[in-house]
Design an enzyme around this catalytic site. Sequence first.
Site, PDB file in Angstrom:
ATOM      1  N   ASP A 187     -32.438   2.062 -60.109  1.00 53.26           N
ATOM      2  CA  ASP A 187     -33.879   1.788 -60.055  1.00 53.26           C
ATOM      3  C   ASP A 187     -34.455   2.090 -58.674  1.00 53.26           C
ATOM      4  O   ASP A 187     -35.212   1.295 -58.117  1.00 53.26           O
ATOM      5  CB  ASP A 187     -34.154   0.325 -60.443  1.00 53.26           C
ATOM      6  CG  ASP A 187     -33.612  -0.018 -61.827  1.00 53.26           C
ATOM      7  OD1 ASP A 187     -32.382  -0.009 -61.993  1.00 53.26           O
ATOM      8  OD2 ASP A 187     -34.405  -0.276 -62.737  1.00 53.26           O
ATOM      9  N   TYR A 217     -39.878   6.707 -60.899  1.00 48.99           N
ATOM     10  CA  TYR A 217     -41.045   5.853 -61.229  1.00 48.99           C
ATOM     11  C   TYR A 217     -42.350   6.640 -61.175  1.00 48.99           C
ATOM     12  O   TYR A 217     -43.419   6.096 -60.918  1.00 48.99           O
ATOM     13  CB  TYR A 217     -41.100   4.598 -60.332  1.00 48.99           C
ATOM     14  CG  TYR A 217     -40.035   3.595 -60.713  1.00 48.99           C
ATOM     15  CD1 TYR A 217     -38.712   3.793 -60.334  1.00 48.99           C
ATOM     16  CD2 TYR A 217     -40.335   2.491 -61.488  1.00 48.99           C
ATOM     17  CE1 TYR A 217     -37.724   2.917 -60.718  1.00 48.99           C
ATOM     18  CE2 TYR A 217     -39.341   1.602 -61.868  1.00 48.99           C
ATOM     19  CZ  TYR A 217     -38.044   1.812 -61.487  1.00 48.99           C
ATOM     20  OH  TYR A 217     -37.064   0.945 -61.870  1.00 48.99           O
ATOM     21  N   ASN A 252     -35.755   3.242 -68.748  1.00 49.03           N
ATOM     22  CA  ASN A 252     -37.017   3.287 -69.499  1.00 49.03           C
ATOM     23  C   ASN A 252     -38.067   4.163 -68.823  1.00 49.03           C
ATOM     24  O   ASN A 252     -38.908   4.760 -69.488  1.00 49.03           O
ATOM     25  CB  ASN A 252     -37.564   1.869 -69.723  1.00 49.03           C
ATOM     26  CG  ASN A 252     -37.644   1.069 -68.458  1.00 49.03           C
ATOM     27  OD1 ASN A 252     -36.664   0.985 -67.724  1.00 49.03           O
ATOM     28  ND2 ASN A 252     -38.792   0.484 -68.184  1.00 49.03           N
ATOM     29  N   HIS A 347     -36.794  -8.966 -68.138  1.00 54.34           N
ATOM     30  CA  HIS A 347     -36.008  -8.232 -69.149  1.00 54.34           C
ATOM     31  C   HIS A 347     -34.935  -9.099 -69.802  1.00 54.34           C
ATOM     32  O   HIS A 347     -33.899  -8.594 -70.253  1.00 54.34           O
ATOM     33  CB  HIS A 347     -35.370  -6.979 -68.545  1.00 54.34           C
ATOM     34  CG  HIS A 347     -36.360  -6.060 -67.909  1.00 54.34           C
ATOM     35  ND1 HIS A 347     -37.408  -5.512 -68.616  1.00 54.34           N
ATOM     36  CD2 HIS A 347     -36.483  -5.604 -66.638  1.00 54.34           C
ATOM     37  CE1 HIS A 347     -38.131  -4.755 -67.798  1.00 54.34           C
ATOM     38  NE2 HIS A 347     -37.601  -4.794 -66.598  1.00 54.34           N
ATOM     39  N   HIS A 374     -32.265  -1.911 -64.316  1.00 56.64           N
ATOM     40  CA  HIS A 374     -33.427  -2.404 -65.060  1.00 56.64           C
ATOM     41  C   HIS A 374     -34.039  -3.657 -64.438  1.00 56.64           C
ATOM     42  O   HIS A 374     -35.243  -3.701 -64.228  1.00 56.64           O
ATOM     43  CB  HIS A 374     -33.023  -2.657 -66.519  1.00 56.64           C
ATOM     44  CG  HIS A 374     -34.165  -2.682 -67.491  1.00 56.64           C
ATOM     45  ND1 HIS A 374     -35.284  -1.900 -67.351  1.00 56.64           N
ATOM     46  CD2 HIS A 374     -34.346  -3.394 -68.644  1.00 56.64           C
ATOM     47  CE1 HIS A 374     -36.114  -2.128 -68.365  1.00 56.64           C
ATOM     48  NE2 HIS A 374     -35.567  -3.024 -69.158  1.00 56.64           N
ATOM     49  N   VAL A 375     -33.229  -4.675 -64.167  1.00 57.75           N
ATOM     50  CA  VAL A 375     -33.736  -5.889 -63.522  1.00 57.75           C
ATOM     51  C   VAL A 375     -33.698  -5.643 -62.017  1.00 57.75           C
ATOM     52  O   VAL A 375     -32.643  -5.285 -61.482  1.00 57.75           O
ATOM     53  CB  VAL A 375     -32.854  -7.104 -63.879  1.00 57.75           C
ATOM     54  CG1 VAL A 375     -33.350  -8.348 -63.149  1.00 57.75           C
ATOM     55  CG2 VAL A 375     -32.843  -7.316 -65.383  1.00 57.75           C
ATOM     56  N   HIS A 376     -34.830  -5.840 -61.347  1.00 54.19           N
ATOM     57  CA  HIS A 376     -34.920  -5.472 -59.933  1.00 54.19           C
ATOM     58  C   HIS A 376     -34.413  -6.602 -59.054  1.00 54.19           C
ATOM     59  O   HIS A 376     -35.158  -7.255 -58.319  1.00 54.19           O
ATOM     60  CB  HIS A 376     -36.355  -5.080 -59.583  1.00 54.19           C
ATOM     61  CG  HIS A 376     -36.827  -3.927 -60.420  1.00 54.19           C
ATOM     62  ND1 HIS A 376     -38.141  -3.651 -60.648  1.00 54.19           N
ATOM     63  CD2 HIS A 376     -36.126  -2.977 -61.097  1.00 54.19           C
ATOM     64  CE1 HIS A 376     -38.243  -2.592 -61.426  1.00 54.19           C
ATOM     65  NE2 HIS A 376     -37.035  -2.172 -61.720  1.00 54.19           N
TER      66      HIS A 376
HETATM   67 FE   FE2 Z   1     -35.908  -0.120 -66.049  1.00 50.17          FE
END
Ligand code: FE2
Length: 494
Positions: A187, A217, A252, A347, A374-376
Amino acid sequence: MLHSKIVNTLQADKGTLTSLVTRMQAMLLNIVLASFVFLSCIRDGSAGITSSFVRSAFPAVDMPVDHEVFAVPKGYNAPQQVHITQGDYDGKAVIISWVTPDEPGPRHVQYGTSKNNYKTSKESTVANYTFYNYKSGYIHHCLVEGLEYSTKYYYRIGSGDCAREFWFETPPKIGPDTPYKFGIIGDLGQTFNSLSTLEHYIESGGQAVLYVGDLSYSDQHDNKDNGLRWDTWGRFAEMSAAYQPWMWNVGNHEVEFLPEVGEVIPFKNYLYRYTTPYLASHSSSPLWYAVRRASAHIIVLSSYSPFVKYTPQYIWLKQELARVDRKKTPWLFVIMHKPLYNSNTAHYMEGEAMRSVFESWFVQYKVDVIFAGHVHAYERSYRYSNIDYNITSGRRYPVPDKSAPIYITIGDGGNLEGLASRYLDPQPEYSAFREASYGHATLEIKNRTHAIYHWYRNDDGVKVPADSLVLHNQYWGYIGRKQNQLIEEVSNIE
Ligand SMILES: [Fe+2]
Ligand SMILES: *[C@@H]1O[C@H](CO)[C@@H](O)[C@H](O)[C@H]1NC(C)=O
Ligand SMILES: *[C@@H]1O[C@H](CO)[C@@H](O)[C@H](O)[C@H]1NC(C)=O
Ligand SMILES: *[C@@H]1O[C@H](CO)[C@@H](O)[C@H](O)[C@H]1NC(C)=O
């Protein structure tokens, strides 16, 4: 290059709204946490630790387009956004990728084992595409095969004054006791925090990156700037990705299903720009594949492609797991974007669908570690599983399981959405350590039984080791455990 066959994506999670909400939540929470520092040090009945470290506020904004890390290399049509990935199953090939902005040629990569002595040359395939109102440059992918193991190669792309030179090292031949040091990044995005993460990773000196998804992003920018932000990310990541392979994976933010502007082919930007050696592992899609490198077998899964029974990814994974030979590659790692075990409120439980389908295989095959993003934030689990649960058994809680993988969530690269700072309280029993900071990890394989793992927090520009473990191999360690009950599963070296 674009495999539009794979358009049947189940989840076109564009996430604009949710991410806005997440960002606002993160901002609010930063303020709350800053004023109640002591409250964040939670230790419940289980042995799990919620870190008391509170990161001071730092803007989660993308670096400006004119930042030096995004600089366009000088000269007409100079190659940019150079990145490499493994090109075959065992590491004797690389795929070298780059973009030329003005015209498709020259297409060749010249390479050799000493500087300025480029004996061999190979042609790339070139493609260009449009995305909404953006026209891409010419995107090159060049498969360089038949390399020697454990060898430093120099390569040159472009011509004349605009030629650019890089190098990479091939891995050792696969073998059970071959040491190797992987980096794990997720990420990443392109903020000032992203830059710290990447610089710190380079300092850590990993030899190849396992990337857990969500790259640029770009989709968080106005649609008209989307392509531009893929280009800036490519130029930014080059400082590492041109010199060592990054094993790519989708998140995603790569889906980019935007019917409102007529862009309905999922993963379009990603698939043109990033390539994987999927055919070498008999996969039917660049979105899921496997490679073997040194003493590790690495399986990359797509959280955003069909995976239930009878789908291509399901059938492929079943076959790939059967191909794993722990006598050749003792270490088995799986990479995916959505974590299967996550106790952050961000999430939460999004990974349940994939967990219910694949977890029993991961336990059966004794996967060493599963890395997700996914989880920051950062989180590491104990070895737990929840495979006895079914709709009539009533056994609904995860339980300690020596055959289960360790789950590591490392979506903390530092993208513009900010940190996910809120955790479920009390900390679930499966959760060993969790902290809402930016960072990266390294996994240094020593031999068939031992690997050393470190997670480094950025800590506002200074690299600080904040979670460290000695990993005992799940296959060889298991054999050892049967003979010697004293061998510990995982021992914390901090
Ligand atoms: Fe993500
Ligand atoms: C690709 O580039 C060529 C020029 O080399 C141009 O004619 C064509 O329109 C471009 N294709 C796309 C899809 O942008
Ligand atoms: C579900 O759990 C029950 C009770 O443990 C067990 O008898 C049954 O075989 C399980 N069903 C499946 C499909 O695993
Ligand atoms: C494997 O590496 C560990 C850690 O460096 C070391 O303690 C152990 O003795 C090694 N085992 C073998 C068989 O070399």
